[in-house]
Motif scaffolding. Structure first.
Motif, short mmCIF file in Angstrom:
data_model
loop_
_atom_site.label_atom_id
_atom_site.label_comp_id
_atom_site.label_asym_id
_atom_site.label_seq_id
_atom_site.Cartn_x
_atom_site.Cartn_y
_atom_site.Cartn_z
N THR A 152 -6.09 -6.67 -4.36
CA THR A 152 -7.47 -6.32 -4.69
C THR A 152 -7.49 -4.95 -5.36
O THR A 152 -6.50 -4.20 -5.32
N LEU A 153 -8.63 -4.59 -5.93
CA LEU A 153 -8.77 -3.26 -6.54
C LEU A 153 -8.58 -2.17 -5.49
O LEU A 153 -8.00 -1.12 -5.75
N ARG A 154 -9.11 -2.46 -4.30
CA ARG A 154 -8.99 -1.48 -3.22
C ARG A 154 -7.52 -1.25 -2.84
O ARG A 154 -7.06 -0.11 -2.71
N GLY A 211 7.10 -13.26 -3.28
CA GLY A 211 7.51 -13.61 -1.91
C GLY A 211 8.09 -12.40 -1.21
O GLY A 211 8.78 -11.59 -1.84
N VAL A 212 7.83 -12.31 0.11
CA VAL A 212 8.20 -11.11 0.88
C VAL A 212 9.69 -10.78 0.76
O VAL A 212 10.08 -9.63 0.58
N GLY A 266 3.18 -3.82 -7.92
CA GLY A 266 2.13 -4.52 -7.19
C GLY A 266 1.88 -5.91 -7.76
O GLY A 266 1.80 -6.90 -7.04
N GLU A 267 1.81 -5.98 -9.10
CA GLU A 267 1.57 -7.28 -9.75
C GLU A 267 2.71 -8.26 -9.44
O GLU A 267 2.48 -9.43 -9.15
N LYS A 268 3.93 -7.72 -9.48
CA LYS A 268 5.07 -8.61 -9.21
C LYS A 268 5.09 -9.05 -7.75
O LYS A 268 5.46 -10.18 -7.44
N ALA A 269 4.72 -8.13 -6.84
CA ALA A 269 4.74 -8.45 -5.41
C ALA A 269 3.84 -9.64 -5.11
O ALA A 269 4.16 -10.46 -4.23
N GLY A 293 3.28 -6.46 2.29
CA GLY A 293 1.95 -6.96 2.67
C GLY A 293 1.29 -7.69 1.51
O GLY A 293 0.70 -8.76 1.67
N ILE A 294 1.40 -7.11 0.33
CA ILE A 294 0.82 -7.73 -0.88
C ILE A 294 1.50 -9.07 -1.13
O ILE A 294 0.86 -10.09 -1.42
N ALA A 295 2.82 -9.09 -0.97
CA ALA A 295 3.58 -10.32 -1.18
C ALA A 295 3.16 -11.38 -0.17
O ALA A 295 3.00 -12.56 -0.49
#
Ligand SMILES: Nc1ncnc2c1ncn2[C@@H]1O[C@H](COP(=O)(O)OP(=O)(O)O)[C@@H](O)[C@H]1O
Ligand SMILES: N[C@@H](CC(=O)OP(=O)(O)O)C(=O)O
Length: 531
Positions: free
Chosen positions: A207-209, A155-156, A148-151, A199-201
C-alpha cells in the motif's frame, strides 16, 4: 497534477494541460517531483515576504576550509577527522544558538568517502551551529521502491535474493565498515527492513502507507551512520527521526503536506535539546508523521529540501543551505543541455516557479517556508564547494534581467475543449481530470492530446514581449509550432506547449539564443533602454 488553461473567443475554447501524476511508486528518476498531487490551475500565487536578510560572506571560508580538507587528504589524513582535530571538535557551547540548516542530498552522501567530505564541509564553519538534514544514501530510495515492488510478487523465501535489497544492505554495511563504525549502528534497521520486505511478500500487497514506511529506512539509516561518524571523530551529534520530533503532516502517503503545528513542535524539540545538551542535530529529510494515522509519511520525491526549509523557518535560522551535486540552480537541466550555467541569484518566486514547472533541483513546495520566514536559501555544490552557488532571497535586482532559466516538463497531456456552451459554467476544474473530462463532454468537444511538453521561460515578465519575440523567432527558425502559450498571473513565468519529440531541441535552441549568442546583447540593450 498541474493544469494550465487557456480561454479563447467564441466558440469558447479551453485547454487544460496535465502532466502524468507524480509517483512515489515510480522507481526511476522520471517519477521525481510532479509538483504535488493537488490539481492546480494556472500559476503559483504571489509570494509575500516581510523582511530581508543578508546572505553573509561565508563562501570564502568554505573554500578555504575545503582546501584544508584537500591538503589533509593529500597527507593521508581523513579530512573531517583532521578538521575536527584542528578545531578541537566543534565547540557546541550552550550559549551559541543554532544558526543554519545544511541539507545534503543523496548524491552528497552516497558513500563513506562522501560522508567524510560532508563532515569536512560542516566542520569548515566552526562559527556555525548547523542543523544537518540528510537524504538517503545515493539511489537508496529508488532501490527501496524497486525492492518493495519485487517483494510483492517473489514469495517470502526469495526476499533474500532481491537484487535491490542486497545492494542496499551491501552499501550500508560497507559504509559503516569503511567509517570504522560498529555494525550495530544499522543492524536493527537492516533487520527490520528485511522483516518488512518479508511482510510485503507474505501479504502480496504494497500500500502507499507501507511504501512510505519502506522508503523511510533510507533516511533513517543515512542519519544514524552520519551521526555515529561525527561522534566518532569527536564532534558531538544527535540523530533525529523527523516523524518523532514534530513533523506533522497530512495523511497523503507519498506526497504529504506539512501542517502548521510542525513549526512550534520542531522548534521546541530541537531548541530544547540544544539548550539542555548541545549536539549537532542530524535530522532525516523527506519524512513526517500523518496527523490522523500516526504512520510515517513522505513529502514527495526530493522532499528533504522541504524538511530543511521547514526547520529553517521553525527555528528562525540565518540561512538555509541545500548542498547538491551541481553548482547551484542552472540555466536549464544539464542533462538536457550540458552548456547550462549557474544562475547566481533568484527570488523565492522564481525558484518556486522553476521547481513547480519541473526543475528537479528543488522540491516544488520547499520555497514556501523559506519565503514565509524570509530566510535566504543557498544552493551549493558539495563536490565543488568553492563555486558560489545560487542565492535565493525575497527580492533581487530585476532591472537587467531578461531570462533566468528554461525548464522542461515532459509527458504532459493537453486537453483541448471547444464549446459554445461554456460561458457561465464553473466549478468543474476543482474535480479530478477524469471527472472534468466527463463533465465537459456534456457541453463540449474534448480532445486529449498526449506526449506534449511544457517549456517554461522563467524570467522577467515585465519583458514578456521581448522574451516571446525572441523565443518565437528561435522556434520558427527551428521549424517548431507552439501549440499553446500561457502566462497567467505569474510575474516570472511564461509557458509554451510543444510536442514532446521537439522539446529537447527547443531547449537547446532557446538556451543558445538567450544565454550564449551575442544576439542576447541586443535584447538586453533593448530591455535596458525600455526600463
Ligand atoms: N535547472 C536545474 N539546475 C540545476 N540542476 C538541475 C536543473 N534541472 C535539473 N537538474 C538536476 O537536478 C539534480 C540535483 O537535484 P537532486 O538530484 O535532487 O539533488 P540532491 O539529491 O543532491 O538533493 C542535478 O544533478 C541536475 O541533474
Ligand atoms: N531520498 C528521497 C528524498 C530526497 O530529498 O532525496 P534527494 O535530496 O537526494 O533529492 C528521494 O530520493 O526522493
Amino acid at each position: 497534477m498541474a493544469i494550465a488553461l487557456r480561454f479563447a473567443a467564441a466558440p469558447l475554447r479551453l485547454r487544460l494541460v496535465s502532466p502524468a501524476p507524480p509517483a512515489i511508486g515510480g522507481a526511476g528518476d522520471g517519477g521525481r517531483r510532479g509538483g504535488g498531487g493537488a490539481a492546480r490551475i494556472g500559476v503559483l500565487g504571489r509570494a509575500r515576504c516581510r523582511r530581508r536578510r543578508g546572505g553573509g560572506g561565508r563562501l570564502e571560508v568554505a573554500a578555504a576550509a575545503a582546501d584544508d580538507s584537500a591538503r589533509c587528504r593529500a597527507k593521508g589524513v581523513g579530512a573531517a577527522a583532521a578538521a575536527a582535530e584542528t578545531l578541537g571538535g566543534i565547540g557546541v557551547g550552550g550559549g551559541d544558538q543554532l544558526s543554519v540548516v545544511m541539507k545534503f542530498g543523496g548524491s552528497s552522501v552516497s558513500s563513506a568517502a562522501r560522508m567524510r567530505e560532508v563532515a569536512g564541509l560542516i566542520l569548515a564553519f566552526p562559527e556555525e551551529r548547523p542543523v544537518v538534514v540528510l537524504s538517503a544514501m545515493g539511489k537508496t530510495t529508488n532501490l527501496l521502491l524497486l525492492a518493495g515492488e519485487k517483494a510483492v510478487g517473489c514469495g517470502v523465501i526469495r526476499v533474500s535474493e532481491i537484487e535491490e535489497w542486497n545492494l542496499i544492505k551491501d552499501l550500508h554495511i560497507k559504509t559503516v565498515e569503511e567509517l570504522a563504525l560498529p555494525r550495530s549502528v544499522i543492524h536493527t534497521m537492516l533487520d527490520e527492513l528485511e522483516q518488512l520486505l518479508k511482510g510485503i511478500a507474505m501479504m502480496k500487497e504494497l500500500t502507499l502507507r507501507t511504501t512510505d514506511y519502506l522508503v523511510s529506512f533510507g533516511e533513517c539509516m543515512s542519519t544514524r551512520i552520519f551521526a555515529a561518524y561525527l561522534n566518532k571523530i569527536g564532534v558531538k551529534a544527535r540523530q533525529y527521526d523527523a516523524f518523532d520530533i514534530g513533523f506533522i503532516t497530512t495523511d497523503d502517503f507519498g506526497n504529504a503536506d506539512i501542517l502548521e503545528a510542525t513549526y512550534p513542535a520542531v522548534a521546541k524539540r530541537l531548541h530544547g535539546d540544544w539548550i539542555r545538551d548541545p549536539a549537532i542535530p542530524i535530522v532525516t529529510g523527506f519524512l513526517g508523521k500523518g496527523w490522523k494515522s500516526g504512520a510515517v509519511t513522505t513529502l514527495g520525491r526530493g522532499g528533504s529540501d522541504l524538511t530543511a526549509t521547514t526547520i529553517g523557518k521553525a527555528l528562525g535560522l540565518r540561512e538555509i543551505q541545500v548542498w547538491k551535486d551541481v553548482d547551484g540552480v542552472l540555466t536549464c537541466d544539464p542533462n538536457i543541455y550540458p552548456n547550462a550555467t549557474t544562475v547566481p541569484y533568484l527570488t523565492f518566486e522564481e525558484a518556486a516557479e522553476l521547481a513547480y514547472f519541473g526543475a528537479q533541483v528543488l522540491h516544488p513546495q520547499s520555497m514556501r517556508p523559506a519565503r514565509e520566514g524570509d530566510i535566504p536559501v543557498r544552493v551549493k555544490n558539495s563536490y565543488n564547494p568553492k563555486a558560489p552557488g545560487t542565492l535565493i532571497t525575497k527580492q533581487r535586482e530585476m532591472d537587467k534581467v531578461v531570462l533566468t532559466s528554461i525548464v522542461l516538463k515532459s509527458n504532459v497531456t493537453m486537453l483541448d475543449i471547444v464549446s459554445t456552451r461554456m460561458l457561465g459554467q464553473f466549478g468543474f476544474l476543482a474535480k479530478e481530470l477524469d471527472h472534468v473530462v466527463e463533465e465537459l463532454e456534456k457541453i463540449a468537444v474534448v480532445h486529449l492530446l498526449q506526449q506534449r511538453a511544457i517549456i517554461s521561460l522563467i524570467g522577467n515578465v515585465r519583458r514578456s514581449s521581448l522574451i516571446l519575440e525572441k523565443a518565437f523567432q528561435v522556434l520558427r527558425k527551428s521549424g517548431v509550432n507552439v501549440q499553446m502559450i500561457s502566462q497567467g498571473a505569474s510575474k516570472v513565468n511564461m509557458s509554451l506547449i510543444v510536442h514532446d519529440s521537439e522539446a529537447k531541441q527547443c531547449i537547446k535552441a532557446l538556451h543558445q539564443a538567450f544565454f550564449e549568442d551575442d544576439v542576447l546583447t541586443e535584447v538586453e540593450e533593448e530591455a535596458l533602454h525600455m526600463s
